[in-house]
Design a protein around this motif. Structure first.
Motif, mmCIF file in Angstrom:
data_model
loop_
_atom_site.group_PDB
_atom_site.id
_atom_site.type_symbol
_atom_site.label_atom_id
_atom_site.label_comp_id
_atom_site.label_asym_id
_atom_site.label_seq_id
_atom_site.Cartn_x
_atom_site.Cartn_y
_atom_site.Cartn_z
ATOM 1 N N ASP A 93 9.135 48.082 15.972
ATOM 2 C CA ASP A 93 8.210 48.810 16.279
ATOM 3 C C ASP A 93 6.825 47.765 16.528
ATOM 4 O O ASP A 93 5.906 48.239 17.611
ATOM 5 C CB ASP A 93 7.734 49.908 15.122
ATOM 6 C CG ASP A 93 8.665 50.978 14.939
ATOM 7 O OD1 ASP A 93 9.701 51.116 16.012
ATOM 8 O OD2 ASP A 93 8.848 51.293 13.863
ATOM 9 N N ASP A 94 6.859 46.903 16.094
ATOM 10 C CA ASP A 94 5.720 45.876 16.249
ATOM 11 C C ASP A 94 5.765 45.323 17.696
ATOM 12 O O ASP A 94 4.442 45.457 18.192
ATOM 13 C CB ASP A 94 5.763 44.611 15.344
ATOM 14 C CG ASP A 94 5.297 45.135 13.801
ATOM 15 O OD1 ASP A 94 4.892 46.009 13.549
ATOM 16 O OD2 ASP A 94 5.752 44.318 12.939
ATOM 17 N N LEU A 95 6.870 44.969 18.151
ATOM 18 C CA LEU A 95 6.996 44.639 19.707
ATOM 19 C C LEU A 95 6.762 45.812 20.606
ATOM 20 O O LEU A 95 5.972 45.768 21.544
ATOM 21 C CB LEU A 95 8.199 44.022 19.669
ATOM 22 C CG LEU A 95 8.662 42.869 19.123
ATOM 23 C CD1 LEU A 95 10.184 42.388 19.396
ATOM 24 C CD2 LEU A 95 7.642 41.656 19.470
ATOM 25 N N GLN A 96 7.193 46.951 20.286
ATOM 26 C CA GLN A 96 6.763 48.008 21.029
ATOM 27 C C GLN A 96 5.265 48.438 20.941
ATOM 28 O O GLN A 96 4.708 48.788 21.990
ATOM 29 C CB GLN A 96 7.428 49.253 20.349
ATOM 30 C CG GLN A 96 9.010 49.421 20.673
ATOM 31 C CD GLN A 96 9.616 50.488 19.996
ATOM 32 O OE1 GLN A 96 9.236 50.944 18.827
ATOM 33 N NE2 GLN A 96 10.646 51.087 20.729
ATOM 34 N N ALA A 97 4.689 48.401 19.857
ATOM 35 C CA ALA A 97 3.115 48.165 19.848
ATOM 36 C C ALA A 97 2.487 47.393 20.775
ATOM 37 O O ALA A 97 1.469 47.668 21.234
ATOM 38 C CB ALA A 97 2.541 47.958 18.360
ATOM 39 N N ARG A 159 18.862 48.848 28.702
ATOM 40 C CA ARG A 159 18.234 49.514 27.788
ATOM 41 C C ARG A 159 17.032 49.230 27.195
ATOM 42 O O ARG A 159 16.124 50.198 26.931
ATOM 43 C CB ARG A 159 19.396 49.913 26.565
ATOM 44 C CG ARG A 159 20.539 50.847 26.968
ATOM 45 C CD ARG A 159 21.297 51.237 25.734
ATOM 46 N NE ARG A 159 21.717 50.197 24.867
ATOM 47 C CZ ARG A 159 22.566 49.562 25.013
ATOM 48 N NH1 ARG A 159 23.701 49.665 25.996
ATOM 49 N NH2 ARG A 159 22.895 48.673 24.001
ATOM 50 N N LEU A 160 16.637 48.094 26.995
ATOM 51 C CA LEU A 160 15.483 47.619 26.250
ATOM 52 C C LEU A 160 14.364 47.811 27.301
ATOM 53 O O LEU A 160 13.210 48.277 27.009
ATOM 54 C CB LEU A 160 15.662 45.928 26.170
ATOM 55 C CG LEU A 160 15.695 45.697 24.732
ATOM 56 C CD1 LEU A 160 15.803 44.172 24.462
ATOM 57 C CD2 LEU A 160 15.026 46.306 23.672
ATOM 58 N N VAL A 161 14.622 47.527 28.525
ATOM 59 C CA VAL A 161 13.436 47.557 29.773
ATOM 60 C C VAL A 161 13.303 49.329 29.690
ATOM 61 O O VAL A 161 11.904 49.579 29.979
ATOM 62 C CB VAL A 161 14.098 47.039 30.949
ATOM 63 C CG1 VAL A 161 13.169 47.457 32.288
ATOM 64 C CG2 VAL A 161 14.014 45.522 30.928
ATOM 65 N N GLN A 162 14.248 49.928 30.107
ATOM 66 C CA GLN A 162 14.174 51.534 30.316
ATOM 67 C C GLN A 162 13.572 52.127 29.071
ATOM 68 O O GLN A 162 12.663 52.819 29.103
ATOM 69 C CB GLN A 162 15.437 52.023 30.754
ATOM 70 C CG GLN A 162 16.030 51.647 32.000
ATOM 71 C CD GLN A 162 17.260 52.223 32.140
ATOM 72 O OE1 GLN A 162 18.166 52.624 31.427
ATOM 73 N NE2 GLN A 162 17.615 52.280 33.598
ATOM 74 N N ASP A 163 13.950 51.848 27.762
ATOM 75 C CA ASP A 163 13.548 52.586 26.551
ATOM 76 C C ASP A 163 12.093 52.239 26.266
ATOM 77 O O ASP A 163 11.406 53.241 25.527
ATOM 78 C CB ASP A 163 14.330 52.369 25.300
ATOM 79 C CG ASP A 163 15.788 52.682 25.622
ATOM 80 O OD1 ASP A 163 15.986 53.623 26.460
ATOM 81 O OD2 ASP A 163 16.475 52.302 24.735
ATOM 82 N N ASN A 164 11.602 51.048 26.758
ATOM 83 C CA ASN A 164 10.105 50.776 26.364
ATOM 84 C C ASN A 164 9.095 51.107 27.873
ATOM 85 O O ASN A 164 8.042 50.369 27.945
ATOM 86 C CB ASN A 164 10.122 49.340 26.064
ATOM 87 C CG ASN A 164 10.703 48.939 24.663
ATOM 88 O OD1 ASN A 164 10.114 49.512 23.884
ATOM 89 N ND2 ASN A 164 11.895 48.593 24.609
#
Length: 362
Positions: A93-97, A159-164
């Motif tokens: 979550d920290d990286l998504q933030a 998936r990482l690129v698309q989900d974020n």
């Protein structure tokens, strides 16, 4: 001896020929490369396209500098993608933030940013105890070991690129031995084709030591060549780049498909009297400049970099080389003269107002 004068002339000619041959064998190729690169027709330069990196370990300073040119960037690369000890990409979550905060920094009250955000994946391993292994070739070998392992990682990256809600992917695998590069290039081609099917662009970072001409890089990805670290942790004191280095590197880049991007580096290094180097941001180097030993401050003609000596609180001698606004402009002008207009800046964070203003004016 009636013809002694003729014999002497022949001897002189032979000695002269030997000296000229020796000079050419030692210095000839360097001289020719420099001449060729400095006599390319310049003409009107294409407009500069700027991209840069935001790094997690200096995130606030990185984004603060980045937003000063919020509508100038062709893309922003988020240097966030590391691996754990099980070869899994670390994500939380920290990286998504951080992604959310970056988008917010690039936007204004009236307009949401349209600057593409790329996720950069680097072959660093971060251990549970907080230590890390940087540029691990073994990790890359395991990723590309089999068609099955390659497929697994490619699908996870997508998936990482698309989900974020990111716009692109950048691969920054370094410290790869020459015999492994053909297999890595094949992996990159597979990755590119799969990303293209999802309309996701790919950037590939290449170190200057890579033998570009010996590899068959696929068309399509944006290639980014690191034009720095001529001097650094691995060497004695000197600039990150100079005219000769940039000329030779851009000449070798002609075998890379497409219009490659040339990456230059901000900041510099501080070498102590034992030859140990420490990385510096531009602002850190500028602060040290205030304690420079009288008469040692100068601007190097070959690199445009600033250099000086100083003594620390314990009386130990240090030598600093760093890039400021004038240095960056000098390097960019050299790169433009070689026909390249896409410039990447490694990296944002603690850059002077003068350097940021210079980049804006480009």
């Amino acid at each position: 001896m009636k013809y002694r004068w003729l014999v002497n002339i022949v001897r002189i000619l032979i000695v002269t020929f030997i000296l000229l041959l020796a000079f050419w064998l030692i210095y000839g190729q360097d001289w020719y490369d420099n001449y060729k690169n400095s006599h390319k027709p310049v003409g009107d330069h294409a407009p500069i396209s700027l991209s840069t990196w935001v790094v997690d370990w200096d995130f606030d300073a990185s984004t603060e500098d980045m937003k000063q040119l919020y509508n100038k960037w062709s893309s922003i690369q988020l240097f966030l993608g590391y691996f754990d000890e099980q070869d899994q990409i670390i994500w939380n979550d920290d990286l998504q933030a951080l992604i959310t905060k970056t988008r917010a920094q690039l936007s204004t009250d009236k307009q949401e940013s349209t600057t593409p955000l790329y996720l950069t994946i680097v072959n660093d391993i971060v251990k549970q105890d907080g230590s890390s292994v940087q540029k691990d070739e073994g990790l890359v070998e395991r990723i590309i070991a089999t068609p099955e392992s390659q497929y697994t990682y490619i699908e996870h990256l997508i998936r990482l690129v698309q989900d974020n809600n990111l716009d692109g992917l950048e691969m920054d695998f370094e410290n790869i031995s020459s015999e492994k590069w053909p297999q890595l290039v094949a992996f990159y081609e597979m990755l590119y084709r799969r990303l293209a099917s999802e309309n996701i662009p790919l950037r590939i970072v290449l170190e200057p030591k890579v033998d570009f001409a010996q590899l068959e890089f696929p068309d399509g990805p944006q290639y980014v060549v690191m034009a720095y670290n001529l001097y650094g942790f691995h060497s004695d004191a000197g600039p990150k780049a100079d005219r000769s280095f940039l000329g030779k590197l851009t000449a070798r880049m002609e075998s890379i498909p497409g219009d490659a991007t040339v990456a230059i580096a901000t900041g510099g290094f501080d070498w102590d009297q034992n030859g140990l180097a420490k990385a510096l941001t531009e602002e850190e180097a500028t602060q040290l400049l205030l304690s420079a030993t009288s008469g040692t401050v100068r601007r190097d003609e070959a690199s445009g970099a600033q250099t000086f000596n100083y003594a620390d609180d314990q009386g130990n001698n240090h030598t600093v080389w760093f890039a400021d606004a004038e240095t960056l402009r000098y390097w960019i002008e050299i790169i433009q003269q070689r026909g390249y207009s896409s410039i990447a800046i490694w990296r944002m964070g603690n850059i002077s107002d003068q350097s940021l203003t210079m980049l804006k004016e480009l």
